[in-house]
Write a protein that holds these residues in place. Structure first.
Motif, PDB file in Angstrom:
ATOM      1  N   UNK A 158       0.816  -1.225   0.000  1.00 44.56           N
ATOM      2  CA  UNK A 158       0.000   0.000   0.000  1.00 44.56           C
ATOM      3  C   UNK A 158       0.849   1.273   0.000  1.00 44.56           C
ATOM      4  N   UNK A 159       1.764   1.349  -0.923  1.00 39.51           N
ATOM      5  CA  UNK A 159       2.678   2.495  -0.953  1.00 39.51           C
ATOM      6  C   UNK A 159       1.946   3.762  -1.396  1.00 39.51           C
ATOM      7  N   UNK A 160       2.480   4.889  -0.976  1.00 40.47           N
ATOM      8  CA  UNK A 160       1.954   6.208  -1.345  1.00 40.47           C
ATOM      9  C   UNK A 160       3.060   7.014  -2.024  1.00 40.47           C
ATOM     10  N   UNK A 161       2.691   8.067  -2.735  1.00 36.17           N
ATOM     11  CA  UNK A 161       3.725   8.890  -3.394  1.00 36.17           C
ATOM     12  C   UNK A 161       4.758   9.455  -2.423  1.00 36.17           C
ATOM     13  N   UNK A 162       4.352   9.635  -1.165  1.00 34.91           N
ATOM     14  CA  UNK A 162       5.288  10.156  -0.162  1.00 34.91           C
ATOM     15  C   UNK A 162       6.405   9.160   0.170  1.00 34.91           C
ATOM     16  N   UNK A 163       6.257   7.934  -0.322  1.00 35.73           N
ATOM     17  CA  UNK A 163       7.284   6.933  -0.075  1.00 35.73           C
ATOM     18  C   UNK A 163       8.261   6.816  -1.237  1.00 35.73           C
ATOM     19  N   UNK A 164       8.193   7.782  -2.126  1.00 37.82           N
ATOM     20  CA  UNK A 164       9.243   7.910  -3.126  1.00 37.82           C
ATOM     21  C   UNK A 164      10.551   8.203  -2.397  1.00 37.82           C
ATOM     22  N   UNK A 165      11.576   7.409  -2.696  1.00 35.32           N
ATOM     23  CA  UNK A 165      12.822   7.537  -1.938  1.00 35.32           C
ATOM     24  C   UNK A 165      13.910   6.716  -2.612  1.00 35.32           C
ATOM     25  N   UNK A 166      15.121   6.933  -2.142  1.00 31.29           N
ATOM     26  CA  UNK A 166      16.200   5.999  -2.450  1.00 31.29           C
ATOM     27  C   UNK A 166      16.188   4.949  -1.351  1.00 31.29           C
ATOM     28  N   UNK A 167      16.128   3.705  -1.763  1.00 24.75           N
ATOM     29  CA  UNK A 167      16.077   2.591  -0.823  1.00 24.75           C
ATOM     30  C   UNK A 167      17.446   1.900  -0.801  1.00 24.75           C
ATOM     31  N   UNK A 168      17.943   1.718   0.406  1.00 20.79           N
ATOM     32  CA  UNK A 168      19.250   1.100   0.595  1.00 20.79           C
ATOM     33  C   UNK A 168      19.125  -0.201   1.382  1.00 20.79           C
ATOM     34  N   UNK A 169      19.970  -1.151   1.058  1.00 23.31           N
ATOM     35  CA  UNK A 169      20.188  -2.254   1.980  1.00 23.31           C
ATOM     36  C   UNK A 169      21.577  -2.067   2.585  1.00 23.31           C
ATOM     37  N   UNK A 170      21.713  -2.514   3.815  1.00 23.84           N
ATOM     38  CA  UNK A 170      22.963  -2.283   4.530  1.00 23.84           C
ATOM     39  C   UNK A 170      23.164  -3.366   5.572  1.00 23.84           C
ATOM     40  N   UNK A 171      24.411  -3.566   5.935  1.00 25.00           N
ATOM     41  CA  UNK A 171      24.732  -4.531   6.984  1.00 25.00           C
ATOM     42  C   UNK A 171      25.073  -3.787   8.270  1.00 25.00           C
ATOM     43  N   UNK A 172      24.384  -4.151   9.335  1.00 21.51           N
ATOM     44  CA  UNK A 172      24.652  -3.582  10.643  1.00 21.51           C
ATOM     45  C   UNK A 172      25.435  -4.583  11.470  1.00 21.51           C
ATOM     46  N   UNK A 173      26.589  -4.185  11.901  1.00 20.92           N
ATOM     47  CA  UNK A 173      27.383  -5.037  12.778  1.00 20.92           C
ATOM     48  C   UNK A 173      26.908  -4.816  14.213  1.00 20.92           C
ATOM     49  N   UNK A 174      26.566  -5.873  14.880  1.00 21.02           N
ATOM     50  CA  UNK A 174      26.080  -5.771  16.250  1.00 21.02           C
ATOM     51  C   UNK A 174      27.081  -6.432  17.190  1.00 21.02           C
ATOM     52  N   UNK A 175      27.088  -5.971  18.428  1.00 20.95           N
ATOM     53  CA  UNK A 175      28.092  -6.452  19.372  1.00 20.95           C
ATOM     54  C   UNK A 175      29.339  -5.624  19.197  1.00 20.95           C
ATOM     55  N   UNK A 176      29.888  -5.138  20.313  1.00 18.76           N
ATOM     56  CA  UNK A 176      30.960  -4.173  20.165  1.00 18.76           C
ATOM     57  C   UNK A 176      30.353  -2.897  19.640  1.00 18.76           C
ATOM     58  N   UNK A 177      31.048  -2.085  18.920  1.00 19.32           N
ATOM     59  CA  UNK A 177      30.389  -0.887  18.371  1.00 19.32           C
ATOM     60  C   UNK A 177      29.391  -1.277  17.282  1.00 19.32           C
ATOM     61  N   UNK A 178      28.175  -0.761  17.418  1.00 21.42           N
ATOM     62  CA  UNK A 178      27.179  -0.990  16.397  1.00 21.42           C
ATOM     63  C   UNK A 178      27.470  -0.016  15.257  1.00 21.42           C
ATOM     64  N   UNK A 179      27.586  -0.538  14.068  1.00 23.75           N
ATOM     65  CA  UNK A 179      27.783   0.354  12.946  1.00 23.75           C
ATOM     66  C   UNK A 179      27.357  -0.321  11.650  1.00 23.75           C
ATOM     67  N   UNK A 180      26.891   0.508  10.733  1.00 24.05           N
ATOM     68  CA  UNK A 180      26.615   0.028   9.387  1.00 24.05           C
ATOM     69  C   UNK A 180      27.948   0.031   8.646  1.00 24.05           C
ATOM     70  N   UNK A 181      28.443  -1.150   8.369  1.00 27.03           N
ATOM     71  CA  UNK A 181      29.770  -1.216   7.768  1.00 27.03           C
ATOM     72  C   UNK A 181      29.755  -1.406   6.256  1.00 27.03           C
ATOM     73  N   UNK A 182      28.644  -1.871   5.722  1.00 24.54           N
ATOM     74  CA  UNK A 182      28.540  -1.998   4.270  1.00 24.54           C
ATOM     75  C   UNK A 182      27.137  -1.583   3.819  1.00 24.54           C
ATOM     76  N   UNK A 183      27.111  -0.874   2.695  1.00 25.96           N
ATOM     77  CA  UNK A 183      25.871  -0.375   2.120  1.00 25.96           C
ATOM     78  C   UNK A 183      25.804  -0.744   0.645  1.00 25.96           C
ATOM     79  N   UNK A 184      24.596  -0.919   0.169  1.00 26.92           N
ATOM     80  CA  UNK A 184      24.402  -0.966  -1.270  1.00 26.92           C
ATOM     81  C   UNK A 184      24.445   0.444  -1.821  1.00 26.92           C
ATOM     82  N   UNK A 185      24.457   0.543  -3.120  1.00 30.07           N
ATOM     83  CA  UNK A 185      24.533   1.860  -3.744  1.00 30.07           C
ATOM     84  C   UNK A 185      23.210   2.602  -3.690  1.00 30.07           C
ATOM     85  N   UNK A 186      22.136   1.883  -3.401  1.00 31.49           N
ATOM     86  CA  UNK A 186      20.818   2.498  -3.333  1.00 31.49           C
ATOM     87  C   UNK A 186      20.075   2.368  -4.647  1.00 31.49           C
ATOM     88  N   UNK A 187      18.777   2.311  -4.544  1.00 36.82           N
ATOM     89  CA  UNK A 187      17.937   2.233  -5.734  1.00 36.82           C
ATOM     90  C   UNK A 187      16.825   3.267  -5.603  1.00 36.82           C
TER      91      UNK A 187
END
Length: 121
Positions: free
Chosen positions: A86-115
């Motif tokens: 049920x998407x709406x026009x307001x959900x127009x965006x760049x969508x990314x997938x990313x890997x979040x490392x958990x344990x120790x410092x939490x950080x997104x260490x790898x990202x896709x280029x976005x679509x």
């Protein structure tokens, strides 16, 4: 080197379901201590975390999107998928997938280029 690549339609009509796939290479989505996440950024706005799937397949969703979001995975293809209904026009965006490392410092260490996904009739 871990790489993530988003794929899916760039145009979705309002009220339809947005489906995106993230293909991961250089690392397994079943490896412990990582959450595989979906994040989006509408034009002119900040990043919004949508949800994630863990190494065991456990899913986590943003409360504001939980009723419309589903994240799944195909371990044989090393992919995880986002479905947003049920998407709406307001959900127009760049969508990314990313890997979040958990344990120790939490950080997104790898990202896709976005679509870029546009919701429009």
């Amino acid at each position: 080197q871990v790489q993530l690549q988003e794929s899916g339609p760039g145009l979705v009509k309002p009220s339809q379901t947005l489906s995106l796939t993230c293909t991961v290479s250089g690392g397994s989505i079943t490896t412990n201590h990582y959450l595989w996440s979906w994040i989006r950024q509408p034009p002119g706005k900040g990043l919004e975390w949508m949800g994630a799937i863990g190494s065991s397949g456990t899913t986590y969703y943003s409360p504001s999107l939980k009723s419309r979001t589903s994240i799944s995975r195909d371990t044989s293809k090393n992919q995880f998928t986002l479905q947003l209904t049920s998407v709406t026009p307001e959900e127009t965006a760049v969508y990314y997938c990313a890997r979040l490392r958990v344990g120790g410092p939490y950080e997104y260490d790898y990202w896709g280029q976005g679509i870029q996904v546009t919701v429009s009739s």
